[in-house]
Design a protein around this motif. Structure first.
Motif, PDB file in Angstrom:
ATOM      1  N   VAL A  14     -27.734   0.241  34.749  1.00 47.48           N
ATOM      2  CA  VAL A  14     -27.083  -0.270  33.539  1.00 47.48           C
ATOM      3  C   VAL A  14     -25.699   0.340  33.303  1.00 47.48           C
ATOM      4  CG1 VAL A  14     -29.216  -0.966  32.382  1.00 47.48           C
ATOM      5  CG2 VAL A  14     -28.408   1.372  32.119  1.00 47.48           C
ATOM      6  N   GLN A  15     -25.256   1.204  34.207  1.00 44.05           N
ATOM      7  CA  GLN A  15     -23.896   1.732  34.112  1.00 44.05           C
ATOM      8  C   GLN A  15     -23.079   1.177  35.265  1.00 44.05           C
ATOM      9  OE1 GLN A  15     -23.390   5.920  33.453  1.00 44.05           O
ATOM     10  NE2 GLN A  15     -24.881   5.965  31.800  1.00 44.05           N
ATOM     11  N   GLY A  16     -21.803   0.925  34.998  1.00 46.69           N
ATOM     12  CA  GLY A  16     -20.922   0.379  36.019  1.00 46.69           C
ATOM     13  C   GLY A  16     -21.135  -1.111  36.255  1.00 46.69           C
ATOM     14  N   VAL A  17     -21.829  -1.770  35.335  1.00 49.86           N
ATOM     15  CA  VAL A  17     -22.122  -3.206  35.469  1.00 49.86           C
ATOM     16  C   VAL A  17     -21.706  -3.971  34.213  1.00 49.86           C
ATOM     17  CG1 VAL A  17     -23.971  -2.898  37.167  1.00 49.86           C
ATOM     18  CG2 VAL A  17     -24.528  -2.883  34.716  1.00 49.86           C
ATOM     19  N   PHE A  18     -20.845  -3.373  33.393  1.00 50.58           N
ATOM     20  CA  PHE A  18     -20.338  -3.979  32.153  1.00 50.58           C
ATOM     21  C   PHE A  18     -21.425  -4.153  31.090  1.00 50.58           C
ATOM     22  CE2 PHE A  18     -17.420  -5.281  35.495  1.00 50.58           C
ATOM     23  CZ  PHE A  18     -16.239  -4.786  34.981  1.00 50.58           C
ATOM     24  N   THR A  23     -23.126  -5.722  25.684  1.00 47.32           N
ATOM     25  CA  THR A  23     -23.846  -5.379  24.458  1.00 47.32           C
ATOM     26  C   THR A  23     -22.988  -5.645  23.231  1.00 47.32           C
ATOM     27  OG1 THR A  23     -25.187  -3.721  25.596  1.00 47.32           O
ATOM     28  CG2 THR A  23     -24.994  -3.497  23.197  1.00 47.32           C
ATOM     29  N   VAL A  24     -21.740  -5.209  23.245  1.00 50.58           N
ATOM     30  CA  VAL A  24     -20.845  -5.425  22.103  1.00 50.58           C
ATOM     31  C   VAL A  24     -20.680  -6.922  21.848  1.00 50.58           C
ATOM     32  CG1 VAL A  24     -18.477  -5.156  21.260  1.00 50.58           C
ATOM     33  CG2 VAL A  24     -19.632  -3.228  22.363  1.00 50.58           C
ATOM     34  N   GLU A  25     -20.428  -7.685  22.908  1.00 47.24           N
ATOM     35  CA  GLU A  25     -20.214  -9.123  22.756  1.00 47.24           C
ATOM     36  C   GLU A  25     -21.481  -9.829  22.253  1.00 47.24           C
ATOM     37  OE1 GLU A  25     -19.637 -12.715  25.869  1.00 47.24           O
ATOM     38  OE2 GLU A  25     -18.152 -11.102  26.019  1.00 47.24           O
ATOM     39  N   THR A  26     -22.613  -9.506  22.834  1.00 45.81           N
ATOM     40  CA  THR A  26     -23.875 -10.167  22.471  1.00 45.81           C
ATOM     41  C   THR A  26     -24.313  -9.787  21.062  1.00 45.81           C
ATOM     42  OG1 THR A  26     -24.508 -10.217  24.798  1.00 45.81           O
ATOM     43  CG2 THR A  26     -26.271 -10.540  23.180  1.00 45.81           C
ATOM     44  N   ALA A  27     -24.275  -8.491  20.750  1.00 46.20           N
ATOM     45  CA  ALA A  27     -24.694  -8.037  19.420  1.00 46.20           C
ATOM     46  C   ALA A  27     -23.775  -8.604  18.338  1.00 46.20           C
ATOM     47  CB  ALA A  27     -24.718  -6.514  19.368  1.00 46.20           C
ATOM     48  N   SER A  28     -22.476  -8.591  18.595  1.00 44.33           N
ATOM     49  CA  SER A  28     -21.529  -9.140  17.618  1.00 44.33           C
ATOM     50  C   SER A  28     -21.788 -10.620  17.398  1.00 44.33           C
ATOM     51  CB  SER A  28     -20.090  -8.916  18.086  1.00 44.33           C
ATOM     52  OG  SER A  28     -19.805  -7.535  18.151  1.00 44.33           O
ATOM     53  N   GLY A  29     -22.053 -11.345  18.473  1.00 44.00           N
ATOM     54  CA  GLY A  29     -22.345 -12.765  18.375  1.00 44.00           C
ATOM     55  C   GLY A  29     -23.586 -13.085  17.564  1.00 44.00           C
ATOM     56  N   LEU A  30     -24.522 -12.133  17.532  1.00 42.31           N
ATOM     57  CA  LEU A  30     -25.750 -12.300  16.751  1.00 42.31           C
ATOM     58  C   LEU A  30     -25.608 -11.760  15.325  1.00 42.31           C
ATOM     59  CD1 LEU A  30     -28.374 -11.297  19.475  1.00 42.31           C
ATOM     60  CD2 LEU A  30     -27.985 -13.590  18.525  1.00 42.31           C
ATOM     61  N   GLY A  31     -24.417 -11.269  14.981  1.00 37.76           N
ATOM     62  CA  GLY A  31     -24.181 -10.737  13.639  1.00 37.76           C
ATOM     63  C   GLY A  31     -24.778  -9.361  13.415  1.00 37.76           C
ATOM     64  N   LEU A  32     -24.978  -8.605  14.498  1.00 36.02           N
ATOM     65  CA  LEU A  32     -25.564  -7.272  14.386  1.00 36.02           C
ATOM     66  C   LEU A  32     -24.488  -6.209  14.256  1.00 36.02           C
ATOM     67  CD1 LEU A  32     -28.268  -7.676  17.169  1.00 36.02           C
ATOM     68  CD2 LEU A  32     -28.588  -7.852  14.692  1.00 36.02           C
ATOM     69  N   ALA A  33     -24.877  -5.081  13.686  1.00 36.31           N
ATOM     70  CA  ALA A  33     -24.002  -3.919  13.578  1.00 36.31           C
ATOM     71  C   ALA A  33     -24.593  -2.806  14.424  1.00 36.31           C
ATOM     72  CB  ALA A  33     -23.881  -3.474  12.123  1.00 36.31           C
ATOM     73  N   GLY A  34     -23.752  -1.826  14.781  1.00 38.75           N
ATOM     74  CA  GLY A  34     -24.254  -0.677  15.518  1.00 38.75           C
ATOM     75  C   GLY A  34     -23.262  -0.177  16.539  1.00 38.75           C
ATOM     76  N   TRP A  35     -23.794   0.455  17.585  1.00 40.70           N
ATOM     77  CA  TRP A  35     -22.958   1.047  18.625  1.00 40.70           C
ATOM     78  C   TRP A  35     -23.735   1.102  19.938  1.00 40.70           C
ATOM     79  CZ3 TRP A  35     -25.628   5.177  20.391  1.00 40.70           C
ATOM     80  CH2 TRP A  35     -26.443   5.867  19.490  1.00 40.70           C
ATOM     81  N   VAL A  36     -22.987   1.307  21.014  1.00 40.35           N
ATOM     82  CA  VAL A  36     -23.578   1.456  22.347  1.00 40.35           C
ATOM     83  C   VAL A  36     -22.765   2.502  23.105  1.00 40.35           C
ATOM     84  CG1 VAL A  36     -22.224  -0.458  23.317  1.00 40.35           C
ATOM     85  CG2 VAL A  36     -24.377   0.224  24.420  1.00 40.35           C
ATOM     86  N   ARG A  37     -23.443   3.295  23.936  1.00 42.46           N
ATOM     87  CA  ARG A  37     -22.743   4.291  24.745  1.00 42.46           C
ATOM     88  C   ARG A  37     -23.538   4.592  26.014  1.00 42.46           C
ATOM     89  NH1 ARG A  37     -23.557   9.537  20.808  1.00 42.46           N
ATOM     90  NH2 ARG A  37     -25.814   9.640  20.946  1.00 42.46           N
ATOM     91  N   ASN A  38     -22.809   5.031  27.041  1.00 42.42           N
ATOM     92  CA  ASN A  38     -23.446   5.531  28.251  1.00 42.42           C
ATOM     93  C   ASN A  38     -23.986   6.923  27.979  1.00 42.42           C
ATOM     94  OD1 ASN A  38     -22.894   3.310  29.873  1.00 42.42           O
ATOM     95  ND2 ASN A  38     -20.994   4.166  30.673  1.00 42.42           N
ATOM     96  N   ARG A  39     -25.021   7.270  28.729  1.00 41.98           N
ATOM     97  CA  ARG A  39     -25.573   8.630  28.676  1.00 41.98           C
ATOM     98  C   ARG A  39     -25.325   9.293  30.024  1.00 41.98           C
ATOM     99  NH1 ARG A  39     -27.238  10.831  24.000  1.00 41.98           N
ATOM    100  NH2 ARG A  39     -28.568  12.086  25.305  1.00 41.98           N
ATOM    101  N   MET A  40     -25.198  10.605  30.016  1.00 38.97           N
ATOM    102  CA  MET A  40     -24.935  11.348  31.249  1.00 38.97           C
ATOM    103  C   MET A  40     -26.059  11.167  32.274  1.00 38.97           C
ATOM    104  SD  MET A  40     -21.970  12.678  30.840  1.00 38.97           S
ATOM    105  CE  MET A  40     -21.767  14.017  31.977  1.00 38.97           C
ATOM    106  N   ASP A  41     -27.259  10.804  31.823  1.00 32.65           N
ATOM    107  CA  ASP A  41     -28.394  10.629  32.745  1.00 32.65           C
ATOM    108  C   ASP A  41     -28.427   9.255  33.410  1.00 32.65           C
ATOM    109  OD1 ASP A  41     -29.269   8.925  30.722  1.00 32.65           O
ATOM    110  OD2 ASP A  41     -31.073  10.071  30.251  1.00 32.65           O
ATOM    111  N   GLY A  42     -27.420   8.404  33.144  1.00 35.90           N
ATOM    112  CA  GLY A  42     -27.351   7.093  33.764  1.00 35.90           C
ATOM    113  C   GLY A  42     -27.913   5.965  32.916  1.00 35.90           C
ATOM    114  N   SER A  43     -28.488   6.302  31.774  1.00 35.69           N
ATOM    115  CA  SER A  43     -29.021   5.276  30.875  1.00 35.69           C
ATOM    116  C   SER A  43     -27.930   4.811  29.909  1.00 35.69           C
ATOM    117  CB  SER A  43     -30.225   5.814  30.096  1.00 35.69           C
ATOM    118  OG  SER A  43     -29.823   6.858  29.224  1.00 35.69           O
ATOM    119  N   VAL A  44     -28.253   3.800  29.134  1.00 38.31           N
ATOM    120  CA  VAL A  44     -27.392   3.334  28.056  1.00 38.31           C
ATOM    121  C   VAL A  44     -28.182   3.467  26.761  1.00 38.31           C
ATOM    122  CG1 VAL A  44     -26.274   1.303  27.044  1.00 38.31           C
ATOM    123  CG2 VAL A  44     -25.994   1.790  29.476  1.00 38.31           C
TER     124      VAL A  44
END
Length: 93
Positions: A14-18, A23-44
């Protein structure tokens, strides 16, 4: 419809694959609020907040994510609703 919030840990390729941009585009399109970030362990990691149906729909879509992603699993946890506006990418943690 009630507003809910979910903390998501998205595991797999899930990292290096946009995934964050998707997430920002999809969540915004659904009218959601929040944030997304990469984690050092390779997760999002994400916090997704909005109407219950929209949050559930986002989590369903996130199982696939963008075309290059390979999501192994999503761990979702209920969290308290916060005063959030919009959806943004946050720095890696």
């Amino acid at each position: 419809m009630p507003v809910i919030a979910r903390h998501l840990m998205i595991l797999g390729r899930v990292q290096g694959v946009f995934y964050r941009n998707w997430t920002v585009e999809t969540a915004s399109g659904l009218g959601l609020a929040g944030w997304v970030r990469n984690r050092m362990d390779g997760s999002v990691e994400a916090l997704v907040q909005g109407e219950a149906d929209a949050v559930a729909h986002f989590i369903t879509l996130a199982q696939n994510g963008p075309p290059a992603a390979k999501v192994a699993r999503i761990d979702a946890t209920d969290v308290p609703v916060e005063a959030l506006n919009g959806f943004e990418k946050s720095p890696t943690a």
